[in-house]
Enzyme design. Structure first.
Site, mmCIF file in Angstrom:
data_model
loop_
_atom_site.group_PDB
_atom_site.id
_atom_site.type_symbol
_atom_site.label_atom_id
_atom_site.label_comp_id
_atom_site.label_asym_id
_atom_site.label_seq_id
_atom_site.Cartn_x
_atom_site.Cartn_y
_atom_site.Cartn_z
ATOM 1 N N GLU A 13 10.048 -7.785 15.684
ATOM 2 C CA GLU A 13 9.614 -8.982 14.966
ATOM 3 C C GLU A 13 10.777 -9.959 14.798
ATOM 4 O O GLU A 13 10.617 -11.178 14.952
ATOM 5 C CB GLU A 13 9.067 -8.564 13.594
ATOM 6 C CG GLU A 13 7.865 -7.652 13.678
ATOM 7 C CD GLU A 13 7.667 -6.761 12.464
ATOM 8 O OE1 GLU A 13 6.673 -6.015 12.436
ATOM 9 O OE2 GLU A 13 8.514 -6.799 11.546
ATOM 10 N N ASP A 196 -2.199 -1.443 15.477
ATOM 11 C CA ASP A 196 -2.788 -0.107 15.593
ATOM 12 C C ASP A 196 -3.984 0.007 14.647
ATOM 13 O O ASP A 196 -4.225 -0.871 13.825
ATOM 14 C CB ASP A 196 -1.754 0.974 15.262
ATOM 15 C CG ASP A 196 -1.216 0.858 13.836
ATOM 16 O OD1 ASP A 196 -1.656 1.641 12.974
ATOM 17 O OD2 ASP A 196 -0.368 -0.017 13.572
#
Length: 229
Positions: A13, A196
């Site tokens: 990130e 996920d």
């Protein structure tokens, strides 16, 4: 507002945001590295907190105390607990909650923090800006983000979080960032790209799709900055 603080937890990130920054300078405070730059004429202070609520809260307070920040944006990945959210989709938090904070023994609701409350409400102006961005191949949804110091694998735990909090995704930092911002009277917003879905083996999906989630968050930051000059 033209001075943004951006907090991320993971290296992927962090790298994705650095890739869109210009005029980079570095300032170190304690063990944290604050990256000062510009995106579309918006001043940015980027910092990687590390994983978990304590790291996130500590970093948020250091950011607030040491930089002239108008607004804090916490971006990163999350696990979907809403069947309508798929890998790569993005949740713009309307509110956030700490799903693992529990003083129910004293007659309080799960997630309620004494003297603070249960939900932290994200800045409405920026929620609206974010949810109305039109970015090809990225689905944006307003929703509830639930934070806790655990990576959720168990489907029963996921179902309990949905039932108790009406949450759309789970992660490990957002509500801690939000609590510090709330207590410091600093406007904030939380965005999470889905990496996920809790199913017992989703740690494998997380590792595979974290980079995609990180790139999607960086695209959103870039487009948001265009609306804030």
């Amino acid at each position: 507002m033209s001075n943004f603080g951006i907090i991320v937890a993971e290296n992927e990130e962090y790298k994705a945001i650095i890739d869109i920054l210009e005029k980079i300078n570095i300032r170190k405070i304690y063990d944290l590295e604050f990256i000062l730059g510009v995106i579309n004429n918006v001043n940015i202070v980027l910092v990687k907190s590390g994983v978990g609520k304590v790291n996130a809260a500590r970093t948020t307070q250091i950011l607030i105390d040491n930089f002239d920040i108008d607004f804090i944006l916490n971006v990163g990945s999350a696990g979907s607990i809403n069947s309508e959210l798929d890998i790569g989709d993005v949740v713009v938090a309307s509110k956030v909650v700490q799903h693992d904070f529990d003083v129910t023994a004293f007659g309080r609701e799960k997630g309620f923090i004494p003297d603070v409350g249960k939900y932290f409400i994200c800045n409405e102006v920026f929620v609206n800006k974010l949810i109305n961005l039109n970015i090809p191949n990225i689905k944006l949804k307003s929703g509830v983000v639930a934070s806790g110091d655990q990576f959720i694998l168990d489907v029963k735990v996921k179902d309990n979080i949905v039932s108790e909090f009406g949450a759309d995704c789970v992660e490990m930092e957002g509500a801690a960032v939000a609590q510090v911002c709330y207590m410091s009277n600093k406007p904030f917003c939380i965005i999470r790209s889905i990496s996920d879905k809790p199913n017992g083996n989703n740690h494998i999906d997380f590792n595979e799709f974290l980079k995609l989630a990180s790139k999607n968050c960086a695209k959103i930051v870039y487009e948001l900055s265009k609306t804030c000059k």
